[in-house]
Scaffold this motif. Sequence first.
Motif, PDB file in Angstrom:
ATOM      1  N   ALA A 256       0.838  -1.205   0.000  1.00 54.45           N
ATOM      2  CA  ALA A 256       0.000   0.000   0.000  1.00 54.45           C
ATOM      3  C   ALA A 256       0.874   1.257   0.000  1.00 54.45           C
ATOM      4  O   ALA A 256       0.552   2.253  -0.656  1.00 54.45           O
ATOM      5  N   GLY A 257       1.981   1.192   0.705  1.00 54.89           N
ATOM      6  CA  GLY A 257       2.913   2.310   0.703  1.00 54.89           C
ATOM      7  C   GLY A 257       3.554   2.516  -0.649  1.00 54.89           C
ATOM      8  O   GLY A 257       3.751   3.661  -1.093  1.00 54.89           O
ATOM      9  N   VAL A 258       3.873   1.414  -1.329  1.00 52.86           N
ATOM     10  CA  VAL A 258       4.485   1.504  -2.662  1.00 52.86           C
ATOM     11  C   VAL A 258       3.523   2.165  -3.645  1.00 52.86           C
ATOM     12  O   VAL A 258       3.920   2.971  -4.492  1.00 52.86           O
ATOM     13  N   GLU A 259       2.234   1.837  -3.524  1.00 52.04           N
ATOM     14  CA  GLU A 259       1.241   2.450  -4.409  1.00 52.04           C
ATOM     15  C   GLU A 259       1.058   3.939  -4.113  1.00 52.04           C
ATOM     16  O   GLU A 259       0.754   4.732  -5.016  1.00 52.04           O
ATOM     17  N   ALA A 260       1.273   4.329  -2.863  1.00 50.54           N
ATOM     18  CA  ALA A 260       1.081   5.729  -2.484  1.00 50.54           C
ATOM     19  C   ALA A 260       2.286   6.597  -2.832  1.00 50.54           C
ATOM     20  O   ALA A 260       2.142   7.793  -3.094  1.00 50.54           O
ATOM     21  N   GLY A 261       3.472   6.021  -2.819  1.00 48.55           N
ATOM     22  CA  GLY A 261       4.680   6.808  -3.066  1.00 48.55           C
ATOM     23  C   GLY A 261       5.928   5.953  -2.950  1.00 48.55           C
ATOM     24  O   GLY A 261       5.957   4.821  -3.429  1.00 48.55           O
ATOM     25  N   ARG A 262       6.958   6.485  -2.277  1.00 50.38           N
ATOM     26  CA  ARG A 262       8.214   5.735  -2.126  1.00 50.38           C
ATOM     27  C   ARG A 262       8.465   5.450  -0.648  1.00 50.38           C
ATOM     28  O   ARG A 262       8.904   6.335   0.093  1.00 50.38           O
TER      29      ARG A 262
END
Length: 527
Positions: A283-289
């Motif tokens: 979910a973090g990867v989809e939101a940003g870095r």
Amino acid sequence: MPQTFDAVAVRTWCSLALDGLGRDREEIDAVNVYPVADGDTGTNLYLTVESAHQAVEAVFAAYTEAPETADVIRAMAHGALVGARGNSGTILSQLLRGMAEVLAERGTDLPGALRRAAESAYEAVAHPVEGTVLTVARAAAEAARGADGDAAAVATAAYGGARRALEETPGQLAVLGRAGVVDAGGWGLVTVLGALAQALTGEAPPVRHEAHPPLDPRSCPADPAENAGPAFEVIYLLEAGDEAVARLRGRLDALGDSLVVVGGDGLWNVHVHVDDAGAAVEAGVEAGRPYRIRITHFGARPEPREQVQRAVVAVVPGEGLAGLCAEAGATAVLARPGEPPASGELVDAIRRAHAREVVLLPNDAELRHTAAAAVEQARAEGVRVALIPTRAAVQGLAALAVHAPDRRFDEDVVAMTAAAGATRYAELAVAERQSWTTAGICQAGDVLGLIDGDVAVIGQDLARTAKAVLDRMLAAGGELVTLVLAADAPADLAPGIEAHVREAHLAVDTVVYAGGNQSAPLLIGVE
């Protein structure tokens, strides 16, 4: 005398908060029963403030004169954000960020800063719970709003309000009431606010509060329902925009609990408890870095992966002693002048030692809290660690000299502790300015002889001062003198001291080591 809330006051506050959390860390860990009884809240808060302290010191190091107050308070908040650990550490970083938002613009509005801190912390937590650090923060802000007077009076009122709120937490949160303890995160915030009051008033707050825990909750029978939460704690820093983070909050809230997302301006710290750690990271990867990803399995400890049975980790002031430690089989951590190692560096060194059992030698009294926090982290990773409170490098050398890895661990630690304790230590330093010392007034350029941390001799010459120091130390007896010379020490310094010891003190041996680029021209040990 009350102090204005300026850059120096912020620096003092940060330093006192770190020292206070170091003092209270183990007791805060012991009362940690919410949201997960994993006994690490005090350690996490210490590591969070340690990161803030490093950021503040970096700002001061970059200026030739005192920096702007706004720069220092922002650095403190940013350092806490990037170094936040655990649920309470993440919330504390948001409290500091909220204060920084107000103080950077209106440096005198401490009540407004505390109010914004509490508001932003409540906003950062997906499902706020009363009887926690949030409640304590709000009570501090309310007490500050009703205070009359300068910043010192406001800080004192906030501290008092926080203490009273902390005492009430067992009656607000059932799990605390059953364990008979106060909220661990709230206790940590009281310590931080006490440091703020001390920085502004010059008066130390009470070390204990009335809600001191009557028992260690880790000895209490656990309620299975309270331990039925998610299996993993996931924390990471995230570079992302506001809209992406808003969507991320929704996804993570559906995955688990104890969700806290703090930060802003493109940089966030994300904390959540979940059963599917991979999904939380995705979910973090989809939101940003996302980066600096830390995943902890509650109730589990990694199996020791180390290959050797025992090792020693020692903090040393110069490359020469680092090499000496390496020859003796120890892992050395180099403490450069003005740059003491952080607890993370000590933990990394313990990991590099690849041992099931580790003896840690901090070799500096100022590192006691840092070393204790590192030990706690290493133990949580399954390493058996003993901390020997060595206060100087020569004490560490004495301990290392009697180290015997074939002995039982406890016996080895006792022998090393005894050797270190039997070693008196001294060092020479050059005074940078006129000042009062325990031996009288010194002038800039004077040579100071410090014995066990206190100035005992003031001289004008390295060799004569060293001999005077040794005469004082050997008056109480001794069999071995250890000299550790800096790389830039005069070539004739050690031979002259050795000759003096032979002539003035019969049956006393001398050993000399090259210390390398250490801050003190000469370190002395007497056993």
